[in-house]
Every structure is written in C-alpha cells, then in structure tokens.
Design an enzyme around this catalytic site. Sequence first.
Site, PDB file in Angstrom:
ATOM      1  N   SER A 162      27.182   8.811   5.271  1.00 38.14           N
ATOM      2  CA  SER A 162      25.975   8.094   4.851  1.00 38.14           C
ATOM      3  C   SER A 162      24.721   8.566   5.571  1.00 38.14           C
ATOM      4  CB  SER A 162      26.127   6.601   5.115  1.00 38.14           C
ATOM      5  OG  SER A 162      24.885   5.975   4.952  1.00 38.14           O
ATOM      6  N   ARG A 179      15.742  13.814   2.173  1.00 39.23           N
ATOM      7  CA  ARG A 179      16.964  14.622   2.101  1.00 39.23           C
ATOM      8  C   ARG A 179      16.703  16.096   1.849  1.00 39.23           C
ATOM      9  NH1 ARG A 179      20.656  10.316  -1.338  1.00 39.23           N
ATOM     10  NH2 ARG A 179      20.897   8.875   0.400  1.00 39.23           N
ATOM     11  N   GLY A 181      30.492   4.302 -19.819  1.00 38.25           N
ATOM     12  CA  GLY A 181      30.373   4.353 -18.366  1.00 38.25           C
ATOM     13  C   GLY A 181      30.172   2.950 -17.826  1.00 38.25           C
ATOM     14  N   GLY A 186      29.633   2.173 -14.289  1.00 42.41           N
ATOM     15  CA  GLY A 186      29.166   2.129 -12.903  1.00 42.41           C
ATOM     16  C   GLY A 186      28.088   1.081 -12.765  1.00 42.41           C
ATOM     17  N   LEU A 187      27.206   1.262 -11.798  1.00 45.83           N
ATOM     18  CA  LEU A 187      26.172   0.247 -11.576  1.00 45.83           C
ATOM     19  C   LEU A 187      25.324   0.036 -12.820  1.00 45.83           C
ATOM     20  CD1 LEU A 187      24.951   0.960  -7.959  1.00 45.83           C
ATOM     21  CD2 LEU A 187      26.270  -0.975  -8.784  1.00 45.83           C
ATOM     22  N   ALA A 188      24.900   1.124 -13.459  1.00 43.53           N
ATOM     23  CA  ALA A 188      24.030   0.987 -14.627  1.00 43.53           C
ATOM     24  C   ALA A 188      24.809   0.464 -15.831  1.00 43.53           C
ATOM     25  CB  ALA A 188      23.369   2.323 -14.948  1.00 43.53           C
ATOM     26  N   GLY A 189      25.912   1.104 -16.156  1.00 42.45           N
ATOM     27  CA  GLY A 189      26.681   0.722 -17.342  1.00 42.45           C
ATOM     28  C   GLY A 189      27.353  -0.631 -17.194  1.00 42.45           C
ATOM     29  N   LEU A 211      21.057   3.304  -6.228  1.00 44.27           N
ATOM     30  CA  LEU A 211      21.685   2.017  -6.527  1.00 44.27           C
ATOM     31  C   LEU A 211      20.651   1.107  -7.170  1.00 44.27           C
ATOM     32  CD1 LEU A 211      23.720   1.441  -3.240  1.00 44.27           C
ATOM     33  CD2 LEU A 211      24.371   2.657  -5.291  1.00 44.27           C
ATOM     34  N   HIS A 230      22.479  16.829  -0.431  1.00 39.75           N
ATOM     35  CA  HIS A 230      22.461  15.797   0.606  1.00 39.75           C
ATOM     36  C   HIS A 230      22.722  16.429   1.971  1.00 39.75           C
ATOM     37  CE1 HIS A 230      23.371  12.192   2.822  1.00 39.75           C
ATOM     38  NE2 HIS A 230      23.019  11.455   1.799  1.00 39.75           N
TER      39      HIS A 230
END
Lengths: 255, 670
Positions: free
Chosen positions: B285, B338, B41, B43-46, B472, B267
Amino acid sequence: MSAKKGLHLTLKIWRQKNTKTKGQFETYKISDVSTDSSFLEMLDILNENLINDGKEPIAFDHDCREGICGMCSLYINGRAHGPDTGITTCQLHMRMFKDGETIVIEPWRSAAFPVIKDLMVDRSAFDRVMAAGGFISVNTSGNTLDANAIPVPKEDADKAMDAAACIGCGACVATCKNGSAMLFVGAKVSQYALLPQGRVEATRRVLNMVKAMDDEGFGNCSNTGACEVECPKGISLENIARMNREYMAAYADRG
Amino acid sequence: MSKLDSKIPGGPLKDKWKNHKDHMNLVAPNNRDKIDIIVVGTGLAGGSAAATLAEQGYNVKAFCYQDSPRRAHSIAAQGGINAAKNYQGDGDSTYRLFYDTIKGGDYRAREANVYRLAEVSANIIDQCVSQGVPFGRDYGGQLDNRSFGGVQVKRTFYAKGQTGQQLLLGAYSSLSRQIGKGRVQMFNRHEMLELVIVDGKARGIIARNLVTGEIERHSAHAVVIASGGYGNVYFLSTNAMGSNVSAAWKIHKKGAYFANPCYVQIHPTCIPVHGTQQSKLTLMSESLRNSGRIWVPKKIEDSVAIREGKLRPENIKEEDRDYYLERRYPAFGNLVPRDVASRAGKERCDAGFGIENNETKEGVYLDFSTEIMKKGKESAIEKHIHNPTEQQIYDLGKAWIEEKYGNLFVMYEKITADDPYKTPMKIYPAVHYTMGGVWVDYNLQSTIPGCFVVGEANFSDHGANRLGASALMQGLADGYFVLPYTIADYLSADIRTGQIPTNSPEFDAAEKEIKDKVNFFVNNKGTHSVDYFHKQLGHIMWNKVGMGRTPEGLREAIVEIDEVKKNFWKDVKVMGETEGMNTELEKAFRVADFIELGQLMAIDALHRNESCGGHFREDHATPEGEAERDDVNFKYVGAWEYQGDDIKHEVLHKEDLIYDNIEVKARSYK
C-alpha cells in the site's frame, strides 16, 4: 536470483471432469521449481508442461494472488491452504517444501461445496447465506446522516474489523470434520453485532443467516477449533460464541 | 463526424451537478420494473450500481467472471478512500480535493467530472458507515484519517490495510440484500463476450457460462460496463489474474470510443520481480509512504555489495543513504504522487543504485526504522515511561506500526521471507491502474446509446495519473450516486418499449460470431499455450510502452505486436472442450483482446508527443528529468474509433479540455 537449485517434486492431484463424474488422483512430476515461486505459480508451470504435452491443464480457482480475494482454495498435504498458518494458497511459497517431496493436492471436500472440475469447487452457498441477512438494510441513496454522528468506540470498531476481515475462502468449512460454516457466518454476524448501525435488525439477521446456513447443508460446530487454526485471516472462535449468544437471544425474542 | 459531445451542463462549476439533477428526466417508481438493466462486473462501481438500481426498482441482471461478486479485484485495494470531509480541520474542502485531483492527473481530466467526484466524496463515507463498513476510528469514536501521495491534508479514510475489501464487502452486502429480494439476478462465473446493438442502441449481451460452457443471450434496455482496467496487458501487473479488458474492448469494437489508452499508472511500491516463473506482482500500500522513507545507497559500491549479498541495508550509515525523494522534492518528500515516485525510483536503478540481487538489479528500500523510533518515543511519553531504553522504544514503535500496517508486513514477509520490521522492504514500480478507458460523457454514457461505463473501465476522472485513494472514490461515486441518476434520463424514453426479445437477427449474429470463435480456439492445432503469447505481449509492453517511452521504441512495439497477433491466431493451442469449465479457453478470448488493445496503447503513446502523468516520453523531459507537458498541442482527450480489424487504422477524435476554474500550470512537488 543467484543460481538457486530448483525443486524436483512429485504431485498427486485430484482430477475430476465435472460434478457428475467420479474423480481420481493422477501423479505428475515437475522439476526446477524456484523456491521463490508461489504454490500457484508451481501449478502454472505444471499446466504449461501439460499443454505442451497435449494434455488438459488442471483447473483450479485463483484470482488476486495477493491473499485477499478468497478465490484460491486447495487442500495440500491434508491441510487447507497447505503447510503454513495464516495464509491463502497464493501466499504459500515453494520454500516451504523440500526437494524430492511428494505433494498431495485436493479440492475442498464438503457436501455444501460440490466439485465443479478438478480442484475447483462451488462456494455459492456462502453467497446465499449472505443474501439471507448478511447486510444492514440501508438504502444506498446517500441520504444518510453524517458518518461522525455514529460514534463507535475504537475497541469495538477494531473488533468489528477483525471479524470483517473474513475473505470467504471456505477453508473453515473444508477443514471442519462437520463441514460447518459457523466461523464464516459468525464473523459476519459479529461484525454487525459489534456496531451500533447493525443492532436494529440483529434478531432477523442471525435467525435468517443461521437458517440459510442449515438449509445449505453445512454441519454444526463441535468446538474443535480446526477452523480457527486454518483460517488465513485469523478469524477467532470468539465469533462463533458471539453468534451463538446472538442466536439464543434472538430465538428467545422471536415472539 | 465525431460523436464526442461531453454534455457538460452549463452554469458555475459548483452548481453543475445539482442543476443537472434538477433537470434530468426521471422514470417514475411504478414504471421502473418495466425496465431491465445489465451490469457487467461487480466491483465497487458495478456492485454499487447494481445494488442501487435494483433498490430503485429496475430489474437488474449482474454478471461477474468470479465465483462470487465478493471477489472482484476492488477487494485488493489497501490504503484508503479520499473524501473532503475536513474532519481533521487541516484546510480540506471540495475545491481542494478537486484541485489536487486535477493537478495530480496532470491536467488531463475533465473538470466537471472531477468536481462532481469531489462533491459527492463526503457522502460516500456517510453511506459506507451506515452500511457497517468498519473504518478506522480514534479513541473518541470518531473516524480517523491518513494522508496519501500528492496531497498536503489528511483526507484518506481507511479500514486497516484492507479498505478496498471493506468497501467492496459493503457494496456486496447491499447487492446481496437485493439478490435476496429477487431484485438482482446474479450470474456468477459468467463472462460477457459480445455487446448486442439493436437499432443503434445497446440492447443486450452474449455471455458464456464458464461452468457449463453454454453461450447465453441476455437482453436489457441498457447495458452498464463496470469491468475494471486493462493493466494485465503487461502480463505482470498488480491486477487479479482474471482481470481483463474484454467487455470494454468488445464495446469499443462495436462503436464505443476508447480514450487515452496510453495512460497507465505505474505504482511505486510493489514487491520487485523475483524471477522468470513469476505470474503476478504484489502491491504494498501507498499508505506505507506515510511512515516509510525511501532510499538507495549513496555510493554505487554499496549497492553492488548489497546485490552481491555482502552488505545488509541496516549496516549502511545514515549519511551514506540517499533519500532521493526527500532530496528532490522537499515539500512532498516521500509523499509525492505515484508517477513522480515511480520515475525517481527507476532513475536511481537505471543509474546503477538498485539493490535487488537478481538479473534486473532493480529495487529500492522502503525503510520504517526512523518511524519506529519516532512513534516509540511518542508512545513512551503517552504511557509515562520515563527514560525508556532503546529496546523499549523500538518495541513500542513496532507495536504502533503493527497496528497500522500489520497485515501488509505479514504479506510482505510471506512473499519475500524477509522481516520488514528488521530490514527495509524492497520495492519497485509495477503496472497498477489504468486511467485510460472507454470514452464517456458527463452522464457516463459511451458513444453507443444505452451503453454506460463506470469505474476504472471509463476514462473520465483521473487524467494522466491517478492520485492514491481516488479509485475507490470514483468507483463508488459512479455506482452509488452518479449512474443511478443519469441512466434514468436515458431510460425515461423506454418505459413503453417492453421487453427486448432475444430471438432477433442481431442476437443471432452476435451469438454465431462467438460460437465460431470458441470452435476455432478449441480446434486450432497450434503449438503454443495462451500464456506463451501473453508473456510475449507483456514483454514488449513493459520494455517499450512501460515507464519510459521513446518514439523509436513505440514504432517497434507496434510492429512487434502485429507479429504476436499474427502468430497467436495461427499457432495458439487451447486444450479441452467447448463444453464445461475450460480456463484455457477463457484466457484465449482475453489475450486476443489484450493484444489488440496493447497495439492501440502503443499507437496512442506514439501520437501523444508530450510527457504527462503515467505517460513519460523520454524525448519530452526537462533537464532535471521531470516530465514536460505540452498544453498547447495536447490538452485534449484522445478518443479512438475502431475501423475494422487493423488497429492501425483507428481514427483519433479529440475532446478539448477546458479549464475555467483553475490555472493550468507545471506540476511541481518541490
């Protein structure tokens, strides 16, 4: 929805088994497509029908379906992302089409984007251009200075953001008669050229990215402007001009 | 024996991470290239983890199913990223961000992890700015902030409505730099289908090359899973279509415990479902709630008239509108968290006040008209326009909104064919983010040694509900600043191991299992498509394991999912071949995993006899309809251990949550 009439359509779709085989158009009929459906949802329905008939579904690229990942492509009735401006194919809705219409669907066609299967192409050339210089060489260790120690004029930050909004979908290349990637590369060069953090290695960046772009087989820009028209994110031609300026300066400066 | 040792370091909360870093084992720079790490992965983490590990000198192999790491679904996050910078001087601090996050998570997150997250948050902004992320600025050239649900300070940094995109492109650019140097080997269009364990340690993966169909073996000294969440269990969600749980589920079946699967965030501000042909839901958003007021008609006959198309929302007078969030939660108003906003919206629609003119009768309004006029007036003063006309005020206000949220308004109009500047947006809750995930300790290691899990794929930081702009933050914190330290502690024992061979019996067995499954799918002469089963699963999940859950509904869901599973394996039809691109085959593998996980989600939701955050049990509500938590019996992480094919036999392990630094109290936003 209060019983709206669905669309009946004829689809001419490019089918190609893989990179090595020749492709051809196939014709399909589809009915009762809701005008609220997106174009990709229409293809989902077609694929469901094909599977039910024991036929192989059509391969196409898509992922976020929110207009931001840049994965969806498709040349629809001769236009990248279809007959609307400022959108990706996933944001194209069937209300843009008329009942009884024939729609021609093709993959991106460019030497630098070989077809993988059907409507799916290989855009990894963009990644290789990025790896050649589309970054700021800062370590990700977190040992940087405080963010507000690098003030950026709002106008510059906004312009950099406008350039950075590129989603790398490849519509610019697909629609360009020269298969040029200069809008894509120009956008990235511009983003960093407009920010103080990016200046230190500006010379290397633009020389390396332009070289990589040429090596990948993308064509040159002849200022037709089709890329700007079809760009789903409104990336402006100004970025190509800025890249050219950066390139000229870097070329003169390379020593 | 339970393997749940959270390994939370001792000492005072604010010193834990620092002390831990000071005492962890290190891998010397000259030894790092003897070590291979797989990251699944990007994304932001990977993406951030792969870039940072490569930069430190490890050999990294990164995998993503998309055609480029730049397309990971982190790209779709819109509103922003939190950081306790206190640039606005409105009282923010590390402690306050920590506190808001723990409270927002309904006291079901791990204290030490959340504190660490708050602590490194400020550094994320510094890092991203130095990478050239074009955050929003004010005219003095300083960074600008906005506010998000569940908090009373402005700590959210943003890049227009495309913050996730810009942060991901930042991580992708750092990753590209390492790919260019040959430090990261990138495997695009590859999917991890199995984890390989050798001598009790994660030592590699089996992946399928999605272009050629080849089944490949990849070995490493450690495996990092960064494959995101599992919201697509519901079929309709805000997740990308390809987003799946397979990597996390595969390691679960190999011994990693799966924690709190029932915690799913619904959400509140998504575009409502339009019809049966829909494939996907689109988020608007949460930052819009800064400027939008949420309402439904006060009179039920007005709602009926709107649904029938006889009345326009603009024509409903101010006094006939029910701004139900402002009415019920005066302190936070439209910026309640939320879960609270979602439930309040559902409550109004269930009571018949929904405004969408389709069978669902769902949907509420998100109205910008007040803000347009307010900002228009402010703008007129700033521009020295004396006695501006209504139209001038409107135009100035519209320009302000356009600058702040323009792309979101365009997106909304493209999808719905309605102009949100003129008529309020229609919104309704939808499945968005999953707070549950693979159980990890403080070092982000799962119960399988050498198998680490970061970002949305793990469970640790969000509790039962995630506040906006914190996903994020967690992705980047894990990838840039946490994992690179903690993984070294584990890998320090591996500097003499040498390369892990891929011709071992463990790799043979794992590969065979996958090849058999590929052959099964392609040769099974079923009658229904993969999507057919996925939709059935989604229907059960949304109706019975969705926003409101009852014990009866959950028991039914468990039985019904069993049925779907049985039918799927008997009757699924996968067209195409084993070789070459086969998108149906990809889906079949993913849906097989969704079905199993869906059942575990229902089981977890049934066992948790309380309401908290995203898990709302209708039999555990206050008279006002608020969630009723049971801290005495349920203040723990529920981590499930796989016991073989029947998910109903999974064994529950509990990690007690201990709050030494904050008082656990009822969550109130009134």
